[in-house]
Each structure stands twice: as structure tokens, then as C-alpha cells.
Write a protein that holds these residues in place. Structure first.
Motif: not given
Ligand code: NDP
Ligand code: 8X3
Length: 257
Positions: A75-79, A67-73, A121-124
Motif C-alpha cells: 500500500x502507498x502508505x508503506x512505500x 517476494x516481488x508480488x508482496x512488495x509490488x503490492x 531487489x524488491x525493496x530497493x
């Protein structure tokens, strides 16, 4: 720039209907689930049909690291995530407490409760940094009224309700809205999953009345997020006309005219 919605459990049922509704309303969508092929097909469909961007992320919400790996990586344009729909979840089995499978219990708790916590927590951080966002947590009427043989599934959804309250309180100072939605019976793949592929048992759940449809839940969620930013639906219970709570139904035979 389109707004961005993250929808977990988008390969089927409520999540898929939300992905379609939000894409139709010009949101770019991050769709997640474990079934890669379904995700890739949905991504292409949404891009083609609605001309929005879609990003498919394939992971199991029970896997904290993934979960964290997917959200930490991301791409900038999706943040710049505006909406998170914590929908991925399941019931497994309908058994008396003393007979139920402990394995089923663990999967329900790990998915419905811990998975929701990990994804949130990963998205917050993406919401907190902009002091905006809306989190929708998928509860159930099972959170409100416990039914026979519902034991741990009901408890997992009661946890979603309580966690939503806690999130709402703690996120007040961050300007982030938190809504818990509690649907009654809706005909999706939910019962097929619950009864482990027994389609006969699954279809019996919806016999004799017209249950909710996934699109109605998507419409309702979209209504919640479309309200002015100072308005927050905190807790919303929605059932079909034939259902009063998780126990009381009026099953009359065929669907309403
Ligand atoms: P579906 O079975 O149709 O959809 C469930 C979705 O959750 C699928 O996309 C599935 O994707 C995903 N999912 C399940 N487990 C995981 C996991 N470990 N990791 C990632 N994704 C997962 O059911 P519904 O659409 O009905 O259910 C959606 C939510 O609504 C659930 O939380 C459910 O408890 C709740 N709910 C359902 C009601 C109903 O009557 N249908 C009523 C009230 C609440 P994949 O298998 O590809 O991973
Ligand atoms: C799904 C609805 O009544 O099967 O959460 O628990 S119910």
C-alpha cells in the motif's frame, strides 16, 4: 510520520527482537516470515504495546515471485521504506561435507543467499527513488571463520558478506547505507532448526557459557541505524564474552555472575 523498517524473519529470534526494538523506538514495521499466526500475533502485540503501525507479510523468501508480488503490492502508505533488515535465514544440519544432505544445502543457499537478493531487489526501488535508506544484512561469525561441518552454512554467510560489499559499492551513488552484522552464538530457535527439532542437541550448543541474546543484536542494529546519515558501520562482528570466533569458546560452567 514514523519511519518504516522492513524486517524479514520476524516470527522468532533476532527478527522478532528487532521488530520489538524498532516499534518501541516509534518505527512502523513491516514484519515478514512464513508462520502466519505468529506474524498476526506479533502485529497485534506491537500495535497495542507501542501504538505504531505494523504490516504482516507472509511469504517464503525462497519464492521469488511471492517476494516481488508482496512488495509490488505494498500500500502507498508503506512505500517510504527507511530500513531493510535482511535477517531471515537458517542453518540446516551439521554434517561432514561428504555426508551432508544436498537438500539442506539447497535450502540454505536459496534462503540465506537467494532470498536475501530477492528481498533486497524488491525493496530497493523504494529506497533508490528517495536516494536514502539503510540495508542491514545478517551474516555470522561463520562467514569469517569456517568450522568443521559448517561447510555450506559458512559459505552462505560468506556470500552474505561479499554481497554486502558489492551492494555498498554499487549503492554509493544512491545514498544508501549497507551494514553487514556478524553475530556469534545466540540462543534463539536457530539450533532447534539446525538440528531439526532435536531440542537436546540444540540446548547443548549453549551449555556452560552465556551466549548472546536476541535483544542485544536488536540493540546493536538499532545503534547502527541511529548514527548520523553520513556514518556507515560497514561490517560488525559481535560475540558473547565466552566466544572469540566461530571455533574458540571458553566454556566454564554456569553463566557469568
Ligand atoms: P530463528 O530460527 O529464531 O529465526 C529465523 C527467522 O528466519 C524466523 O523468523 C523464520 O521465520 C525466518 N525464516 C527462515 N527461513 C525462512 C524463509 N524461507 N522464508 C521466510 N522467512 C524465513 O533464528 P535466528 O533469529 O537466530 O536467526 C536469524 C538470522 O541470524 C539467520 O540469518 C541466522 O543465520 C543468523 N545468525 C544466527 C546466529 C545465532 O547463533 N542464533 C548467529 C549468527 C547469525 P519462519 O520460520 O516463520 O519463516
Ligand atoms: C550462527 C553461529 O557459529 O552456529 O551463524 O555458525 S554458528
Amino acid at each position: 510520520m514514523n519511519k518504516i523498517a522492513v524486517i524479514t524473519g520476524a516470527t522468532s529470534g533476532f527478527g522478532k527482537a528487532c521488530a520489538e526494538k524498532f516499534a518501541k523506538e516509534n518505527f512502523d514495521v513491516v514484519i515478514t516470515g512464513r508462520r502466519k499466526e505468529r506474524l498476526e500475533n506479533l502485529k497485534s502485540e506491537l500495535e497495542k504495546k507501542f501504538g505504531v503501525r505494523a504490516l504482516a507479510l507472509c511469504f517464503d523468501v525462497q519464492d521469488r515471485e511471492a517476494v516481488f508480488k508482496n512488495f509490488e503490492s505494498l500500500p502507498e502508505e508503506w512505500r517510504n521504506i527507511d530500513i531493510l533488515i535482511n535477517n531471515a535465514g537458517l542453518a540446516l544440519g551439521r554434517d561432514f561435507f561428504e555426508e551432508a544432505s544436498m537438500e539442506d544445502w539447497e535450502i540454505m543457499i536459496d534462503t540465506n543467499v537467494k532470498g536475501l537478493l530477492y528481498v533486497t531487489r524488491a525493496v530497493l526501488p523504494f529506497m533508490v527513488s528517495r536516494k536514502r535508506g539503510h540495508i542491514i544484512n545478517m551474516g555470522s561469525v561463520a562467514a569469517k571463520v569456517v568450522y568443521e561441518k559448517g561447510n555450506v552454512y559458512c559459505a552462505s554467510k560468506a556470500a552474505v558478506e561479499t554481497i554486502s560489499e558489492g551492494m555498498r559499492i554499487d549503492l554509493l551513488r544512491q545514498g544508501i547505507r549497507v551494514t553487514a552484522i556478524h553475530p556469534g552464538a545466540a540462543e534463539t530457535e536457530f539450533s532447534e532448526v539446525r538440528f531439526k527439532g532435536n531440542t537436546e542437541l540444540a540446548s547443548k550448543v549453549y551449555e556452560g557459557y552465556e551466549p548472546l541474546h536476541a535483544e542485544e543484536i536488536a540493540e546493536t542494529i538499532f545503534y547502527c541505524v541511529s548514527l548520523p546519515r553520513h556514518v556507515c558501520i560497514n561490517d560488525l562482528v559481535i560475540t558473547c564474552l565466552a566466544q572469540a570466533d566461530s571455533i574458540y569458546f571458553h566454556k566454564t560452567g554456569p553463566v557469568y555472575p
